[in-house]
Design a protein around this motif. Sequence first.
Motif, PDB file in Angstrom:
ATOM      1  N   THR A 175       1.055  -1.269  -0.064  1.00 28.43           N
ATOM      2  CA  THR A 175       0.142  -0.043  -0.053  1.00 28.43           C
ATOM      3  C   THR A 175       0.716   1.336   0.087  1.00 28.43           C
ATOM      4  OG1 THR A 175      -0.129  -0.107   2.589  1.00 28.43           O
ATOM      5  CG2 THR A 175      -1.936  -1.219   1.025  1.00 28.43           C
ATOM      6  N   ASP A 209      -4.637  -3.909  -3.798  1.00 23.84           N
ATOM      7  CA  ASP A 209      -3.413  -3.685  -3.018  1.00 23.84           C
ATOM      8  C   ASP A 209      -2.402  -4.837  -2.968  1.00 23.84           C
ATOM      9  OD1 ASP A 209      -3.813  -0.927  -2.421  1.00 23.84           O
ATOM     10  OD2 ASP A 209      -5.202  -1.566  -0.828  1.00 23.84           O
ATOM     11  N   SER A 246      -2.417  -1.227 -12.762  1.00 20.76           N
ATOM     12  CA  SER A 246      -2.717  -1.076 -11.220  1.00 20.76           C
ATOM     13  C   SER A 246      -4.142  -0.599 -11.552  1.00 20.76           C
ATOM     14  CB  SER A 246      -2.001   0.338 -10.505  1.00 20.76           C
ATOM     15  OG  SER A 246      -2.906   0.266  -9.208  1.00 20.76           O
ATOM     16  N   HIS A 247      -4.938  -1.555 -10.591  1.00 21.65           N
ATOM     17  CA  HIS A 247      -6.573  -1.523 -10.495  1.00 21.65           C
ATOM     18  C   HIS A 247      -7.002  -1.364  -9.087  1.00 21.65           C
ATOM     19  CE1 HIS A 247     -10.546  -1.791 -12.230  1.00 21.65           C
ATOM     20  NE2 HIS A 247     -10.707  -2.839 -11.533  1.00 21.65           N
ATOM     21  N   LYS A 248      -7.844  -0.538  -8.611  1.00 23.58           N
ATOM     22  CA  LYS A 248      -8.231  -0.645  -7.396  1.00 23.58           C
ATOM     23  C   LYS A 248      -7.255  -0.782  -6.026  1.00 23.58           C
ATOM     24  CE  LYS A 248     -12.848  -2.566  -8.529  1.00 23.58           C
ATOM     25  NZ  LYS A 248     -13.802  -3.691  -8.268  1.00 23.58           N
ATOM     26  N   SER A 249      -6.211  -0.095  -6.279  1.00 26.54           N
ATOM     27  CA  SER A 249      -4.921  -0.082  -5.434  1.00 26.54           C
ATOM     28  C   SER A 249      -4.586   1.231  -5.100  1.00 26.54           C
ATOM     29  CB  SER A 249      -3.911  -0.924  -6.069  1.00 26.54           C
ATOM     30  OG  SER A 249      -4.216  -2.236  -6.243  1.00 26.54           O
ATOM     31  N   GLN A 250      -4.099   1.558  -3.773  1.00 21.33           N
ATOM     32  CA  GLN A 250      -3.540   2.593  -3.441  1.00 21.33           C
ATOM     33  C   GLN A 250      -2.523   3.076  -4.141  1.00 21.33           C
ATOM     34  OE1 GLN A 250      -3.468   3.157   1.094  1.00 21.33           O
ATOM     35  NE2 GLN A 250      -4.408   1.346   1.109  1.00 21.33           N
ATOM     36  N   SER A 262      -1.742   3.925  -7.390  1.00 18.24           N
ATOM     37  CA  SER A 262      -2.182   4.218  -8.523  1.00 18.24           C
ATOM     38  C   SER A 262      -1.518   4.650  -9.504  1.00 18.24           C
ATOM     39  CB  SER A 262      -3.730   4.852  -8.324  1.00 18.24           C
ATOM     40  OG  SER A 262      -3.146   5.963  -7.973  1.00 18.24           O
ATOM     41  N   SER A 263      -0.444   5.035  -9.433  1.00 19.66           N
ATOM     42  CA  SER A 263       0.592   5.730 -10.515  1.00 19.66           C
ATOM     43  C   SER A 263       1.463   4.669 -10.826  1.00 19.66           C
ATOM     44  CB  SER A 263       1.451   6.791  -9.796  1.00 19.66           C
ATOM     45  OG  SER A 263       2.294   7.343 -10.685  1.00 19.66           O
ATOM     46  N   CYS A 306       5.109   3.121 -10.013  1.00 16.42           N
ATOM     47  CA  CYS A 306       5.665   1.719  -9.188  1.00 16.42           C
ATOM     48  C   CYS A 306       6.495   1.127 -10.288  1.00 16.42           C
ATOM     49  CB  CYS A 306       4.092   0.989  -9.614  1.00 16.42           C
ATOM     50  SG  CYS A 306       2.681   1.462  -8.410  1.00 16.42           S
TER      51      CYS A 306
END
Length: 383
Positions: free
Chosen positions: A69, A147, A99-103, A105-106, A110
């Motif tokens: 996270t 996450d 990234s999908h449905k994760s804190q 998001s960039s 990442c």
Amino acid sequence: MPKLQLIATVPMGLEAVVAREIKELGYEDMQVENGRVTFAGDEAAICRANLWLRTADRLLVKMGEFRATTFDELFEGVKALPWPDWIPERGEFPVEGRSHKSQLSSVPACQGIVKKAIVEKMKQRYRTDWFEETGARYVVDVALLNDIATLTIDTTGPSLHKRGYRKLVTEAPLKETMAAAIVLLSRWNAERPFVDPFCGSGTFPIEAAMIGWNIAPGLRRSFPAEAWPNVPQRLWQEARDEAYDLLRDDVPLDIAGSDIDPAAIEVAQAAAKAAGLAKELRLTVQPVAKTRLVGEFGCIATNPPYGERIGDRDEVEKALRQLGSVAAGHPDWSMFVLSPSRQLEHYIGRPATKKRKLFNGRIECALYQFHAPGGLYRRSTNS
């Protein structure tokens, strides 16, 4: 050899088909999820799965999975994985991400964190601060979902639908993997006739012929993992030798494809020639109304024009009604039609036995399955 965790990525709706293929290869320790099938195998499985999977998109080595996270959690989780066990000092390791449905998001951020963490891990093994990345290619992927970060290395390269036989395409080609999946779902075998009256670039007839002759779909192409020290050339050669031993090119085939567009048939003929199947397929220019179904317990598998991208809607409706009339005259034949039309059963003139939600690219479709009463599996179960 130690067991690896391998992931076959899958078009939505085809997970069960890919799982069946993996099981037929002899790998039964698997987990089926949306869009992927994870299974246990050794280094030889990398070779065999890449050569044989007809309906998956690509094969990944799963390096690890953990909750992340924060960027610190992502960095430390990635750094803890055994990257030098796979990537040599000169290996090229670009990083891709989702990234999908994760804190976190960039995706670019990442990717940068993952790259940095891998470099730090490799510094410990190779005792250097600079990696030239001039060697074999290892595409790393970080996928964040709810996450949870999943880290993989791609063994396949260009998607498995790229068999190597199709150099030209028509306006709206069907992916080879999708065509193969529909043929497998139809339970067709080489003892039965096969017809595609909207064959376009010939994907259905070619994939059916490859299934009929048990041709490994990846036999004519190469893969990045062929250059990896972890997957010795001996294993690739053994997998290819196995594929050639299992080839059944002495089996007679009764496969036909037709299309009203002469240019499409030219493309289909070129693809059939490139696949080594030019003499086995009958590819002709004709409207669907002229289709002749010869033989018993045959199979029609087709992807008619949709109207949105190709042709006029009235012409498409007319062609579908003609397809229904052709099929109605042969009740012992089964038929499988991939279409986004919600009116297809109305145009065909009878309800489908079964419908399956599939995606042709980004277009939501249904596979309308019209089973022949008592005839669909008769030849399959008796053979």
